[in-house]
Design an enzyme around this catalytic site. Structure first.
Site, PDB file in Angstrom:
ATOM      1  CB  CYS A   1      -0.918  -0.028   1.225  1.00 58.17           C
ATOM      2  SG  CYS A   1      -1.772   1.535   1.481  1.00 58.17           S
TER       3      CYS A   1
ATOM      4  CB  CYS B   1       1.046   1.069   4.312  1.00 60.46           C
ATOM      5  SG  CYS B   1      -0.563   0.607   4.963  1.00 60.46           S
TER       6      CYS B   1
ATOM      7  CG  ASP C   1      -3.155  15.021  -3.424  1.00 55.83           C
ATOM      8  OD1 ASP C   1      -4.136  14.329  -3.089  1.00 55.83           O
ATOM      9  OD2 ASP C   1      -2.586  14.897  -4.540  1.00 55.83           O
TER      10      ASP C   1
ATOM     11  CG  HIS D   1      -3.999  -1.054   4.974  1.00 52.65           C
ATOM     12  ND1 HIS D   1      -3.697  -0.186   3.944  1.00 52.65           N
ATOM     13  CD2 HIS D   1      -4.848  -1.978   4.443  1.00 52.65           C
ATOM     14  CE1 HIS D   1      -4.326  -0.574   2.844  1.00 52.65           C
ATOM     15  NE2 HIS D   1      -5.018  -1.654   3.120  1.00 52.65           N
TER      16      HIS D   1
ATOM     17  CG  HIS E   1      -4.009   3.797   3.683  1.00 51.16           C
ATOM     18  ND1 HIS E   1      -2.999   3.034   4.242  1.00 51.16           N
ATOM     19  CD2 HIS E   1      -4.389   4.687   4.643  1.00 51.16           C
ATOM     20  CE1 HIS E   1      -2.786   3.446   5.494  1.00 51.16           C
ATOM     21  NE2 HIS E   1      -3.614   4.460   5.757  1.00 51.16           N
TER      22      HIS E   1
ATOM     23  CG  HIS F   1      -7.130   9.079   0.984  1.00 50.11           C
ATOM     24  ND1 HIS F   1      -7.190   7.779   0.528  1.00 50.11           N
ATOM     25  CD2 HIS F   1      -7.514   9.852  -0.053  1.00 50.11           C
ATOM     26  CE1 HIS F   1      -7.589   7.773  -0.723  1.00 50.11           C
ATOM     27  NE2 HIS F   1      -7.807   9.019  -1.111  1.00 50.11           N
TER      28      HIS F   1
HETATM   29  P1  AMP Z   1      -8.409   9.480  -4.096  1.00 45.89           P
HETATM   30  O1  AMP Z   1      -8.545   9.718  -5.565  1.00 45.89           O
HETATM   31  O2  AMP Z   1      -9.515  10.027  -3.247  1.00 45.89           O
HETATM   32  O3  AMP Z   1      -8.073   8.026  -3.785  1.00 45.89           O
HETATM   33  O4  AMP Z   1      -7.138  10.334  -3.652  1.00 45.89           O
HETATM   34  C1  AMP Z   1      -5.830   9.852  -3.764  1.00 45.89           C
HETATM   35  C2  AMP Z   1      -4.947  11.056  -3.733  1.00 45.89           C
HETATM   36  O5  AMP Z   1      -3.637  10.628  -3.459  1.00 45.89           O
HETATM   37  C3  AMP Z   1      -4.889  11.809  -5.073  1.00 45.89           C
HETATM   38  O6  AMP Z   1      -5.347  13.142  -4.874  1.00 45.89           O
HETATM   39  C4  AMP Z   1      -3.414  11.731  -5.463  1.00 45.89           C
HETATM   40  O7  AMP Z   1      -2.953  12.924  -6.057  1.00 45.89           O
HETATM   41  C5  AMP Z   1      -2.747  11.472  -4.131  1.00 45.89           C
HETATM   42  N1  AMP Z   1      -1.468  10.776  -4.196  1.00 45.89           N
HETATM   43  C6  AMP Z   1      -1.160   9.689  -4.926  1.00 45.89           C
HETATM   44  N2  AMP Z   1       0.112   9.311  -4.678  1.00 45.89           N
HETATM   45  C7  AMP Z   1       0.599  10.180  -3.768  1.00 45.89           C
HETATM   46  C8  AMP Z   1       1.856  10.318  -3.116  1.00 45.89           C
HETATM   47  N3  AMP Z   1       2.875   9.487  -3.356  1.00 45.89           N
HETATM   48  N4  AMP Z   1       2.025  11.350  -2.247  1.00 45.89           N
HETATM   49  C9  AMP Z   1       1.009  12.204  -2.005  1.00 45.89           C
HETATM   50  N5  AMP Z   1      -0.214  12.114  -2.584  1.00 45.89           N
HETATM   51  C10 AMP Z   1      -0.411  11.121  -3.454  1.00 45.89           C
END
Ligand code: AMP
Length: 116
Positions: free
Chosen positions: A6, A9, A32, A48, A100, A102
């Site tokens: 993940c 994680c 983000d 998780h 995960h 958020h």
């Molecule tokens: P969701 O679409 O609600 O699952 O949101 C996932 C979010 O995670 C998106 O806004 C991505 O831009 C963000 N994201 C993906 N990978 C990373 C990362 N390595 N670091 C920070 N944010 C990330």
């Protein structure tokens, strides 16, 4: 219990770099990587949990604590009194791309509704 496959994680375990802005017991906040607003933070449980739909009764208080944490971060980032948005996407049709749980904290510009 964390999941080695993940993405979030791995951020929690500091195995993947992220711009971490705050941490408190059981929760981590980081920027983000693809911000949709001048302030776009993600608040994740360090444990998780794949999605909000998977929360057990024991884990449910995490959501209240995550919202309280987000409110304090919004205040710290001067998003009050203008306002901000908290979003939890659940499942693919809602746009959840990382399995995960958020909470998105978005602010710093006018946010349209409905989001589309
Ligand atoms: P969701 O679409 O609600 O699952 O949101 C996932 C979010 O995670 C998106 O806004 C991505 O831009 C963000 N994201 C993906 N990978 C990373 C990362 N390595 N670091 C920070 N944010 C990330």
């Amino acid at each position: 219990m964390n999941d080695a496959a993940c993405l979030f994680c791995r951020i929690v375990e500091r195995k993947l770099p992220a711009d971490i802005v705050a941490e408190e017991e059981g929760l981590l906040a980081f920027k983000d990587v693809n911000p949709q607003a001048p302030i776009h933070l993600l608040i994740v449980p360090t444990e998780h949990v794949p999605s909000v739909a998977d929360l057990t009764e024991r884990q449910t208080p995490l959501i209240g604590r995550a919202i309280h944490f987000a409110n304090r971060l919004a205040h710290r980032h001067q998003l009050t009194p203008a306002g901000y948005r908290l979003v939890i996407n659940c499942g693919p049709q809602a746009g959840q791309s990382v399995s995960h749980l958020h909470l998105h904290l978005l602010g710093g510009r006018p946010l349209r509704w409905p989001p589309g």
